[in-house]
Scaffold this active site. Structure first.
Site, PDB file in Angstrom:
ATOM      1  N   CYS A 115      35.508  -8.912  33.444  1.00 32.28           N
ATOM      2  CA  CYS A 115      34.499  -9.314  34.394  1.00 32.28           C
ATOM      3  C   CYS A 115      34.461 -11.045  34.664  1.00 32.28           C
ATOM      4  CB  CYS A 115      33.100  -9.400  33.295  1.00 32.28           C
ATOM      5  SG  CYS A 115      33.335  -9.919  31.752  1.00 32.28           S
ATOM      6  N   CYS A 132      35.906  -8.021  26.492  1.00 28.06           N
ATOM      7  CA  CYS A 132      34.538  -8.225  26.002  1.00 28.06           C
ATOM      8  C   CYS A 132      34.051  -6.884  25.647  1.00 28.06           C
ATOM      9  CB  CYS A 132      33.407  -8.969  27.006  1.00 28.06           C
ATOM     10  SG  CYS A 132      33.217  -8.087  28.412  1.00 28.06           S
ATOM     11  N   CYS A 159      48.227   0.618  30.806  1.00 29.75           N
ATOM     12  CA  CYS A 159      48.485   0.878  29.277  1.00 29.75           C
ATOM     13  C   CYS A 159      48.035   2.357  29.275  1.00 29.75           C
ATOM     14  CB  CYS A 159      47.506  -0.094  28.368  1.00 29.75           C
ATOM     15  SG  CYS A 159      47.411   0.155  26.840  1.00 29.75           S
ATOM     16  N   CYS A 273      47.918  70.235  45.265  1.00 27.63           N
ATOM     17  CA  CYS A 273      48.578  68.632  44.937  1.00 27.63           C
ATOM     18  C   CYS A 273      47.305  67.637  44.718  1.00 27.63           C
ATOM     19  CB  CYS A 273      49.288  68.202  46.172  1.00 27.63           C
ATOM     20  SG  CYS A 273      48.349  67.916  47.404  1.00 27.63           S
ATOM     21  N   CYS A 283      36.806  72.636  62.389  1.00 30.17           N
ATOM     22  CA  CYS A 283      36.853  73.895  61.711  1.00 30.17           C
ATOM     23  C   CYS A 283      37.063  73.606  60.156  1.00 30.17           C
ATOM     24  CB  CYS A 283      38.250  74.672  61.978  1.00 30.17           C
ATOM     25  SG  CYS A 283      38.527  75.977  61.213  1.00 30.17           S
ATOM     26  N   CYS A 288      46.540  71.299  53.880  1.00 26.85           N
ATOM     27  CA  CYS A 288      47.111  70.045  53.292  1.00 26.85           C
ATOM     28  C   CYS A 288      48.595  69.929  53.882  1.00 26.85           C
ATOM     29  CB  CYS A 288      46.927  69.954  51.752  1.00 26.85           C
ATOM     30  SG  CYS A 288      47.643  68.641  50.878  1.00 26.85           S
ATOM     31  N   CYS A 295      39.332  75.704  51.560  1.00 26.48           N
ATOM     32  CA  CYS A 295      37.847  75.668  52.095  1.00 26.48           C
ATOM     33  C   CYS A 295      37.337  74.105  52.202  1.00 26.48           C
ATOM     34  CB  CYS A 295      36.967  76.513  51.595  1.00 26.48           C
ATOM     35  SG  CYS A 295      35.440  76.224  52.352  1.00 26.48           S
TER      36      CYS A 295
END
Length: 533
Positions: A115, A132, A159, A273, A283, A288, A295
């Site tokens: 300061c 200070c 420091c 599967c 349809c 698969c 169905c």
């Protein structure tokens, strides 16, 4: 193995009946401890004392060392032995000037270099820098408000010395007593926040406890409040998933919830599967890729011929046209995720139901213990309940593990397709054996609950179609041991043949423990000793 056979390991898995869960607490010295708010200072001072006695330090310097090394006392000792005291101090920011005592004293015509005013009072830190008190105080307040309370460095240019905590406390308290209390609390809680072996219990609402791990940091623990969690990531106990796998799984489940709902609504699983199929024509006879016709309305396997009224080998009434599907075909990995997610949720749902059954059985046992009964000891039943719930959790998490272990998200470069298929078959064989025995164990416990209910109603249980309690008891004991053995085997496969064979990735999981998630013992206040002056 026959369900009613007797295993020689029975004595190792059946404990005393002083507490319903006593057999799930390890009899060895606990490797985890609970630190309550009352024992937090004791735990911190114990580590401070060890460092102060070995290296001959003040409390402030011992705390600075431990904060820098994340409260790892063994690491502090290792650096001290390997690199010496000077290097240990230098790395942690400890600078001690010989023949120059730190502290606050009236300034003798001293001009503060911060300061640039003549100081009425000035303070010298142990690094030798003197400013200070007003400038020091402003510096400390800024650092505390910025959350840097644990390591407040000196104001001097370049420091790196750590300021004396006693000086910080005294100067700040003159300006703001509440802020000084915050500083004190920050120092105290640094034992948890900066400690690699201590974590807050993640319970909600927070119980206020922390857990300290003595040995292995990759473990699952239970606080005295009842919260079970993974010490590595503070989420729920999730082995055999690694922390990264579990983090990804939780996020994916959250992100994919809408997609999973879409797949459930717009696809049907092939009866052969089991892959999810989306219909792209009107349809209702669907074929698969594996060749199986079925169905669309009910998912039943059928023949390949059909008319507008019926499908060969199948009948489910007059068909109705589905509305036009607007969403795009889901990606291949989404179907895979649904496969694992459905099984994960199925075991999670079973766990919730069996948890309710546990409460019912515990109530039945408590009532029977207070009256005359043919069955005096129920420890074998509580042991079986504990094994069922823990194994059910393991099974649930094993599907999350399998999703990432045998996918390409994490380990795409670690295994060839052929190696991945071999390891997947090895794991699924272990998983299936465990799954079969867990379901058997669950069924026997359900039957025993009905037997206990009949005992409570003082009904006879020796009718030709009734269950024999002694026979069910022997089945339960055998299945408890078998399930434990299978759980161990699955963990061994994961640790040695799967995760242990990875070359580019490191995934650690909590080790399997027959006694279940370890319950942490409370840190006793008696262990604390006075800090040497």
């Amino acid at each position: 193995m026959e369900e009613d056979s007797v295993d020689n390991e029975e004595d190792d898995h059946v404990g005393d009946d002083d507490d319903n869960d006593v057999q799930w607490t390890s009899t060895a010295a606990p490797s985890t401890r609970v630190i309550t708010r009352e024992s937090l200072l004791v735990a911190q001072r114990e580590d401070l004392r060890r460092v102060m006695e070995l290296i001959d330090l003040t409390e402030q310097h011992a705390r600075t060392l431990l904060i820098y090394h994340r409260w790892d006392v063994e690491k502090v000792f290792a650096v001290f032995v390997d690199r010496g005291k000077d290097k240990l101090f230098e790395e942690a920011g400890i600078t001690v000037k010989i023949n120059q005592a730190p502290g606050t004293a009236p300034a003798a015509a001293m001009t503060c270099e911060v300061c640039m005013e003549e100081a009425q009072k000035a303070t010298t830190m142990d690094c030798g820098h003197n400013f200070c008190d007003d400038c020091w105080t402003e510096h400390f307040i800024v650092k505390i408000n910025e959350g840097q309370s644990r390591r407040i460095t000196c104001m001097a240019y370049k420091c790196t010395a750590i300021c004396d905590e006693a000086i910080v406390r005294n100067l700040v308290s003159e300006r703001d007593a509440n802020l000084a209390e915050h500083f004190e609390r920050f120092l105290l809680e640094s034992y948890i926040e900066d400690n690699g072996r201590v974590k807050w219990c993640p319970s909600v609402p927070h119980c206020g406890n922390a857990i300290r791990v003595e040995d292995e940091k990759f473990c699952e623990v239970e606080c005295i409040c009842g919260e079970q969690f993974c010490f590595g990531c503070s989420s729920e106990a999730h082995s055999p998933c690694s922390c990264l796998m579990w983090e990804l799984w939780v996020k994916k489940c959250r992100d994919e919830s809408e997609n999973v709902s879409w797949i459930t609504k717009n696809t049907v699983s092939c009866p052969k599967c089991h892959k999810n199929i989306q219909k792209n024509e009107g349809c209702n006879l669907v074929v698969c890729k594996c060749g199986q016709p079925f169905c669309w309305l009910c998912g039943g396997a059928t023949g390949t011929n059909h008319t507008w009224k019926s499908i060969e080998g199948h009948s489910c009434g007059r068909f109705k046209e589905d509305p036009k599907v607007q969403a795009e075909r889901a990606k291949r990995d989404m179907y895979r995720f649904v496969h694992y997610h459905n099984r994960y949720k199925a075991h999670t749902a079973s766990f919730e139901l069996e948890s309710k059954l546990k409460v019912t059985i515990q109530s039945q046992i408590s009532t029977l213990e207070n009256r005359e009964s043919d069955i005096k000891d129920f420890s074998w039943l509580t042991s079986g309940l504990g094994r069922l719930l823990r194994s059910r959790q393991v099974l649930s998490y094993s599907y999350a593990f399998a999703f990432y272990m045998f996918g390409e998200d994490l380990f795409g470069d670690e295994m060839t397709p052929a190696e991945r298929e071999i390891k997947k078959n090895l794991f699924e064989d272990q998983q299936q054996q465990l799954e079969i025995n867990v379901e058997r164990l669950s069924k026997v416990i359900e039957r025993l609950s009905k037997v206990l209910e009949r005992l409570l109603l003082e009904e006879r249980y020796d009718e030709p179609d009734g269950d024999d309690p002694q026979q069910l008891r022997m089945q339960l004991i055998t299945l408890t041991v078998t399930t434990d053995t299978l759980s161990k085997s699955m963990y061994e496969v994961i640790e040695n043949d799967l995760l242990g064979k990875l070359q580019f990735s490191t995934h650690r999981i909590a080790a399997y423990k027959s006694k279940g998630v370890e319950k942490a013992s409370q840190l006793l206040l008696l262990m604390g000793r006075p800090i040497p002056a």
